[in-house]
Design a protein around this motif. Structure first.
Motif, short mmCIF file in Angstrom:
data_model
loop_
_atom_site.label_atom_id
_atom_site.label_comp_id
_atom_site.label_asym_id
_atom_site.label_seq_id
_atom_site.Cartn_x
_atom_site.Cartn_y
_atom_site.Cartn_z
N TYR A 41 0.94 -1.18 0.06
CA TYR A 41 -0.12 -0.10 0.00
C TYR A 41 0.97 1.18 0.11
O TYR A 41 1.82 1.44 0.87
CB TYR A 41 -1.03 0.02 1.20
CG TYR A 41 -1.64 1.26 1.49
CD1 TYR A 41 -2.47 1.66 0.52
CD2 TYR A 41 -1.51 2.05 2.59
CE1 TYR A 41 -3.41 2.87 0.76
CE2 TYR A 41 -2.20 2.99 3.03
CZ TYR A 41 -3.15 3.71 1.95
OH TYR A 41 -3.81 4.79 2.23
N TYR A 43 1.21 4.77 0.65
CA TYR A 43 0.55 5.94 1.82
C TYR A 43 0.62 7.10 1.08
O TYR A 43 -0.48 7.89 1.05
CB TYR A 43 1.22 5.77 2.89
CG TYR A 43 0.48 6.71 4.20
CD1 TYR A 43 -0.77 6.37 4.98
CD2 TYR A 43 1.18 7.80 4.32
CE1 TYR A 43 -1.17 7.06 5.64
CE2 TYR A 43 0.36 8.63 5.35
CZ TYR A 43 -0.52 8.57 6.04
OH TYR A 43 -1.26 9.34 6.96
N SER A 44 1.80 7.68 0.74
CA SER A 44 1.98 9.03 -0.12
C SER A 44 3.12 8.65 -0.91
O SER A 44 3.94 7.98 -0.89
CB SER A 44 2.23 9.85 1.03
OG SER A 44 3.41 9.72 1.65
N LYS A 84 5.95 7.07 1.29
CA LYS A 84 5.83 6.51 2.55
C LYS A 84 4.84 5.37 2.17
O LYS A 84 3.73 5.40 1.38
CB LYS A 84 4.87 7.25 3.52
CG LYS A 84 5.68 8.37 4.16
CD LYS A 84 5.02 9.24 5.22
CE LYS A 84 5.73 10.48 5.62
NZ LYS A 84 5.03 11.25 6.43
N ARG A 122 -8.58 0.94 2.28
CA ARG A 122 -7.61 1.73 2.39
C ARG A 122 -7.59 2.60 3.57
O ARG A 122 -6.56 3.03 4.07
CB ARG A 122 -7.82 2.85 1.16
CG ARG A 122 -6.71 4.08 1.11
CD ARG A 122 -6.89 5.13 0.04
NE ARG A 122 -7.00 4.79 -1.23
CZ ARG A 122 -8.19 4.66 -1.89
NH1 ARG A 122 -9.31 5.23 -1.48
NH2 ARG A 122 -8.28 4.48 -3.12
N ASP A 126 -4.53 2.63 5.98
CA ASP A 126 -3.97 3.61 6.77
C ASP A 126 -3.93 3.77 8.40
O ASP A 126 -2.66 3.99 8.89
CB ASP A 126 -4.84 5.05 6.43
CG ASP A 126 -4.96 5.61 5.07
OD1 ASP A 126 -3.90 5.25 4.39
OD2 ASP A 126 -5.98 6.34 4.74
N TYR A 129 -0.72 1.48 8.92
CA TYR A 129 0.21 2.35 8.91
C TYR A 129 0.91 3.07 10.20
O TYR A 129 1.85 3.28 10.60
CB TYR A 129 0.55 2.98 7.54
CG TYR A 129 1.70 3.96 7.25
CD1 TYR A 129 2.87 3.36 6.72
CD2 TYR A 129 1.54 5.32 7.54
CE1 TYR A 129 3.95 4.25 6.68
CE2 TYR A 129 2.68 6.05 7.56
CZ TYR A 129 3.84 5.39 6.88
OH TYR A 129 4.93 6.27 6.64
N GLN A 130 -0.34 4.01 10.33
CA GLN A 130 0.07 5.01 11.46
C GLN A 130 0.24 4.10 12.77
O GLN A 130 0.72 4.58 13.56
CB GLN A 130 -1.50 5.87 11.74
CG GLN A 130 -1.71 6.81 10.56
CD GLN A 130 -0.53 7.88 10.38
OE1 GLN A 130 0.17 7.99 11.49
NE2 GLN A 130 -0.22 8.48 9.31
#
Length: 281
Positions: A41, A43-44, A84, A122, A126, A129-130
């Protein structure tokens, strides 16, 4: 060649994950596979390309890619300061215990459109990931396990299809197990004067057989794979050292600077010196 950069392992958590960022994820990851099912995935930022079974996909923020057990995949990551990303590896045995008849099913890659299902997946990624980039607390394992099972549920609801035959059961399908020692040999000796003949002799094979076997299994020639390994090593030296291009060319095994420049330009569409100057800046 190690492409798994940051791993976290906990016996109370059934998966592994890898966090990627602009510093440690730059590079060419040559074709490889896992027994695990892998989800990546972004992220950015963006990755230049992500290839699964010889199909290349653009890879920008919000992209989700699912790689089944034993599917060949690779990636090219140019320098991106905003990058990221997250990779989660789900062991085959873990999914096989959860999903009925899993060995006859596989996940498919859909274009992640703004539908309810993709938004929910998604959002869960997210949160995953955080959570993993934050300082773990005493409830960390519980939080992560909740997200793991949510991800598996969402994937099964929208991305799982019936194959009707063994599709996902082990890493040795399509002769992948037989080619692994050859790939390891190339990865460990890329800086030496390798050729199809040298590699074939190492494994008591004829050059013709090796070439056909390699092409059939990986979808590329022996020399193309060797070039990708060398370019991957060269890219890191360009970004993280002040070595001149002719020195780097020699260190990673290219016979001369001209062949290095040609191989590098094929992957990154720019010459090594220009790439070094622009990205180090």
């Amino acid at each position: 060649m190690k492409h798994e950069l940051i791993e976290y392992t906990d016996h109370n958590i059934p998966v592994k994950w890898i966090v990627h960022d602009a510093l440690n994820s730059v590079g060419v990851v040559p074709p490889h596979w896992h027994a695990s099912v892998e989800i990546t995935y972004v992220y950015s930022g963006d990755v230049t390309s992500f290839t699964i079974n010889n199909i290349a996909h653009p890879c920008g923020a919000g992209s989700i890619f699912i790689v089944n057990s034993a599917e060949i995949h690779s990636s090219i990551a140019n320098h991106c300061s905003e990058l990221k990303a997250l990779t989660i590896q789900f062991p085959y045995y873990f999914l096989n215990q959860l999903i009925p008849d899993f060995e006859k099913k596989k996940f498919i890659n859909l274009k992640v459109q703004e539908c309810r299902e993709s938004k929910e997946l998604r959002q869960t990624l997210d949160e995953f990931y955080q959570t993993v980039i934050s300082t773990p607390n005493e409830l960390f394992a519980i939080q992560i396990n909740r997200l793991i099972y949510t991800i598996v549920l969402l994937l099964c609801q929208s991305w799982l299809v019936e194959e009707g035959q063994l599709a996902n059961s082990n890493i040795y399908i399509r002769d992948l197990g037989k080619i692994q020692p050859i790939l390891s040999f190339i990865q460990e000796n890329y800086d030496k004067a390798l050729s199809v003949e040298v590699i074939a002799n190492q494994f008591h094979l004829s050059p013709n057989y090796l070439s056909k076997f390699f092409k059939k299994t990986l979808g590329m020639s022996v020399l193309k794979y060797l070039q990708l390994v060398r370019v991957s090593q060269a890219q890191r030296l360009l970004l993280f050292t002040d070595k001149q291009t002719h020195i780097i060319s020699e260190e990673v095994g290219f016979p001369n600077e001209k062949s290095f420049r040609k191989a590098f330009e094929t992957v990154f569409e720019t010459n090594p010196k220009k790439y070094q100057i622009e990205n180090k800046r």
